[in-house]
Design a protein around this motif. Structure first.
Motif, short mmCIF file in Angstrom:
data_model
loop_
_atom_site.label_atom_id
_atom_site.label_comp_id
_atom_site.label_asym_id
_atom_site.label_seq_id
_atom_site.Cartn_x
_atom_site.Cartn_y
_atom_site.Cartn_z
N ASP A 443 84.27 -2.27 35.01
CA ASP A 443 84.16 -2.59 36.43
C ASP A 443 84.99 -1.58 37.21
O ASP A 443 86.10 -1.22 36.81
CB ASP A 443 84.68 -4.01 36.70
N LEU A 444 84.45 -1.14 38.35
CA LEU A 444 85.10 -0.10 39.14
C LEU A 444 85.39 -0.57 40.55
O LEU A 444 84.64 -1.38 41.12
CB LEU A 444 84.20 1.15 39.25
N THR A 445 86.47 -0.05 41.11
CA THR A 445 86.68 -0.07 42.55
C THR A 445 87.05 1.36 42.95
O THR A 445 87.47 2.16 42.10
CB THR A 445 87.80 -1.03 42.99
N ASP A 446 86.87 1.68 44.23
CA ASP A 446 87.30 3.00 44.67
C ASP A 446 88.82 3.01 44.85
O ASP A 446 89.51 2.02 44.56
CB ASP A 446 86.56 3.43 45.94
N GLY A 447 89.36 4.13 45.30
CA GLY A 447 90.80 4.26 45.39
C GLY A 447 91.46 3.27 46.33
O GLY A 447 92.65 2.97 46.19
N GLU A 448 90.70 2.75 47.30
CA GLU A 448 91.24 1.78 48.25
C GLU A 448 90.97 0.35 47.83
O GLU A 448 91.29 -0.59 48.56
CB GLU A 448 90.64 2.04 49.63
N GLY A 449 90.37 0.16 46.65
CA GLY A 449 90.12 -1.18 46.15
C GLY A 449 88.78 -1.78 46.51
O GLY A 449 88.53 -2.95 46.20
N ASN A 450 87.90 -1.02 47.13
CA ASN A 450 86.57 -1.53 47.45
C ASN A 450 85.70 -1.55 46.20
O ASN A 450 85.64 -0.57 45.46
CB ASN A 450 85.91 -0.64 48.52
N PRO A 451 85.00 -2.67 45.96
CA PRO A 451 84.22 -2.77 44.72
C PRO A 451 83.05 -1.79 44.67
O PRO A 451 82.41 -1.51 45.69
CB PRO A 451 83.73 -4.22 44.74
N LEU A 452 82.81 -1.28 43.48
CA LEU A 452 81.69 -0.38 43.20
C LEU A 452 80.86 -1.00 42.08
O LEU A 452 81.32 -1.91 41.38
CB LEU A 452 82.20 1.00 42.77
N PRO A 453 79.63 -0.55 41.88
CA PRO A 453 78.82 -1.09 40.78
C PRO A 453 79.48 -0.84 39.43
O PRO A 453 80.26 0.11 39.27
CB PRO A 453 77.51 -0.31 40.91
N PRO A 454 79.19 -1.68 38.44
CA PRO A 454 79.70 -1.44 37.09
C PRO A 454 79.31 -0.05 36.59
O PRO A 454 78.34 0.54 37.06
CB PRO A 454 79.05 -2.55 36.25
N ALA A 455 80.07 0.44 35.62
CA ALA A 455 79.88 1.81 35.18
C ALA A 455 79.90 1.90 33.66
O ALA A 455 80.55 1.09 32.99
CB ALA A 455 80.95 2.72 35.76
N GLY A 456 79.21 2.89 33.13
CA GLY A 456 79.31 3.26 31.73
C GLY A 456 78.58 2.34 30.78
O GLY A 456 78.05 1.29 31.15
N HIS A 457 78.56 2.76 29.53
CA HIS A 457 77.86 2.02 28.49
C HIS A 457 78.66 2.00 27.20
O HIS A 457 79.45 2.92 26.93
CB HIS A 457 76.49 2.65 28.21
N ARG A 458 78.42 0.95 26.43
CA ARG A 458 78.93 0.88 25.06
C ARG A 458 77.82 0.39 24.17
O ARG A 458 77.19 -0.64 24.42
CB ARG A 458 80.13 -0.05 24.96
N ILE A 459 77.59 1.12 23.09
CA ILE A 459 76.69 0.71 22.02
C ILE A 459 77.44 0.92 20.71
O ILE A 459 77.77 2.06 20.35
CB ILE A 459 75.37 1.52 22.01
N ALA A 460 77.74 -0.18 20.03
CA ALA A 460 78.50 -0.13 18.77
C ALA A 460 79.82 0.62 19.01
O ALA A 460 80.61 0.22 19.85
CB ALA A 460 77.68 0.49 17.66
N ARG A 461 80.03 1.75 18.34
CA ARG A 461 81.29 2.49 18.43
C ARG A 461 81.28 3.56 19.51
O ARG A 461 82.26 4.28 19.69
CB ARG A 461 81.61 3.13 17.08
N VAL A 462 80.18 3.70 20.23
CA VAL A 462 80.03 4.79 21.19
C VAL A 462 80.21 4.27 22.60
O VAL A 462 79.59 3.27 23.00
CB VAL A 462 78.64 5.45 21.05
N THR A 463 81.06 4.95 23.38
CA THR A 463 81.31 4.58 24.77
C THR A 463 81.24 5.83 25.64
O THR A 463 81.44 6.95 25.17
CB THR A 463 82.70 3.93 24.94
N GLY A 464 80.98 5.61 26.93
CA GLY A 464 80.98 6.74 27.85
C GLY A 464 80.74 6.29 29.26
O GLY A 464 80.15 5.23 29.52
N SER A 465 81.20 7.11 30.23
CA SER A 465 80.96 6.86 31.64
C SER A 465 81.24 8.14 32.41
O SER A 465 81.77 9.12 31.87
CB SER A 465 81.86 5.73 32.17
#
Length: 471
Positions: A443-465
């Motif tokens: 879950d992301l917010t910008d630098g001022e704390g405003n919510p942003l859409p969820p980010a990135g993916h995880r499949i088994a041992r692999v993660t990235g964003s």
């Protein structure tokens, strides 16, 4: 010089004024005098520190006022100062540019005030003359302004232009320390994420030498050296500096675990900080490094090593796979979109990465995330198959700039963070997501704390964003 080095920060009213060229030229010109010059960059920037290293022969690091706690910034600055006679640091954007809300804005002025390093202004004279003095006066007298040691005027067109500028500065207290002409020697090639990387810049050494020649001829180097300031030791309570305990600055969320905590080390009358380190993703980490995967912060790499991890470099562009004896793999950001066809054809790299991911964790940041995905469309719209380890499709043809500081809370555990832990970092990319499964990593917010859409993916041992971790 003895003890900790003096320092200064090269800044400007805005981006595009010539900070990087002036910084590099000063670093090399002063190195020629026999001084050990250290470099640093305020804010999130992978490219400029590599130019500093080329100009000084010493590593440069980032000092980020948003993502890093004050003790972390002090520790990193102290490390540079212990190995140098003078630090010539470079600011980001304009001197006061940062977040609109929050105690930690990320502005260069905040770093200057924290460390006690005065500011050397670079003013672009294109289309202006007397008004440059008004700009300098405003920067020097803005509420909370750090000390301004002087100004260098860039892109001065003629002797008449210079006289007009000098007439304006005669009315204010900011001294003029030099004039630089509009000169092809003082320009650097650039692309969509900034300057072309140091390792890819043709005739880099000759360019740096030419910049240093110009600086040495036209800037009062004695005044620059004399105007630098001592590092101001921050007397942060030792209770906040115990190894493993968070060092929180104002405005930080209580759940956040900073990348560094600290231990006080008293040396004479100086208070220094020996930082603890961000947890490495493994004991032996296979890290991609070449023109496509170059964006890895020096302080993170240093932190992993000080925590006992080993680094095993490999080059996807040279069709190399992660080392078999590594226990984790890290794909940094960079420019895979410029090399998508070559990466897609490197069967040994892709097969080795897939085999590695079957038994060990792999993480990709930004460009690395794109390569872990299904497909990557280049600037001409041609679609290239990538590793296929994450359910995301990205495109550089459908360009949209995404830029800003980020707070991230991990929904899923990674090799370097537990579920629910919070980190700070940034995003800066032009690629867009054109298809794939919904984001599930963070879950992301910008630098001022405003919510942003969820980010990135995880499949088994692999993660990235697309998120770049800073602290």
């Amino acid at each position: 010089m003895t003890g900790l080095a003096r320092g200064l920060i090269v800044s400007a009213p805005r981006s595009g004024s010539g900070k990087t060229v002036v910084t590099i030229g000063l670093q090399r010109a002063l190195s020629r005098r026999g001084l050990r010059i250290g470099g640093a960059k305020t804010g999130p920037d992978y490219i400029d520190p590599a130019f500093h290293a080329a100009a000084t022969g010493r590593p440069s690091c980032n000092l980020d006022g948003f993502a890093m706690a004050p003790a972390t910034i002090e520790a990193l600055a102290t490390g540079i100062a212990a190995e140098a006679d003078l630090i010539v640091a470079e600011g980001a954007m304009g001197l006061y540019d940062g977040l609109a809300r929050g105690a930690a804005t990320g502005a260069t002025a905040d770093i200057a005030a924290l460390l006690g390093w005065p500011v050397l202004l670079v003013l672009d004279a294109s289309g202006a003359a007397h008004s440059l003095a008004a700009v300098a006066h405003g920067l020097a007298t803005f509420p909370g302004a750090p000390p301004i040691m002087g100004a260098i005027v860039n892109r001065c067109a003629s002797p008449r232009h210079r006289r007009m500028i000098e007439a304006g500065f005669a009315r204010i207290a900011v001294p003029l320390l030099g004039f630089l002409p509009t000169d092809a020697r003082l320009e650097m090639p650039s692309r969509h994420l900034g300057l072309v990387q140091a390792g890819e810049t043709a005739d880099l050494e000759a360019r740096i030498e030419a910049m240093a020649d110009c600086i040495a001829e036209r800037v009062d180097l004695d005044a620059v050296v004399a105007g630098a300031g001592r590092l101001r030791a921050q007397r942060i309570p030792s209770s906040q500096r115990r190894l493993g305990s968070p060092v929180a600055s104002a405005g930080q969320e209580p759940r956040e675990t900073p990348a560094y905590a600290g231990v006080t080390v008293v040396e004479g009358d100086r208070h220094m900080t020996e930082p603890s380190r961000l947890r490495p993703p493994g004991q032996r980490i296979a890290v991609a490094r070449d023109a496509a995967f170059a964006f890895l912060y020096p302080h993170m790499l240093d932190g992993w090593r000080r925590a006992g991890a080993e680094i095993a470099w490999f080059s996807p562009l040279n069709d190399e796979a992660p080392a078999d004896d590594a226990d984790s793999c890290w794909l940094p950001g960079g420019y895979p979109e410029l090399h998508a066809g070559r990466l897609a054809g490197n069967a040994r790299f892709l097969a080795g990465l897939r085999q590695f991911a079957a038994t060990r964790p792999v993480h990709g940041e930004c460009g690395g995330y794109m390569v872990l995905g299904q497909t990557l469309a280049d600037s001409e719209g041609k679609v290239h198959r990538m590793a296929g380890l994450l359910p995301v499709e990205t495109s550089f043809a459908q360009r949209r700039m995404t830029l800003g500081y980020r707070h991230v809370a991990w929904r899923e555990p990674t090799g370097f963070a537990e579920r629910g832990e919070m980190r700070r970092g940034h995003e800066f990319h032009y690629a867009t997501i054109t298809g794939g499964a919904p984001a599930n990593l963070a879950d992301l917010t910008d630098g001022e704390g405003n919510p942003l859409p969820p980010a990135g993916h995880r499949i088994a041992r692999v993660t990235g964003s697309f998120f770049h971790l800073i602290a």
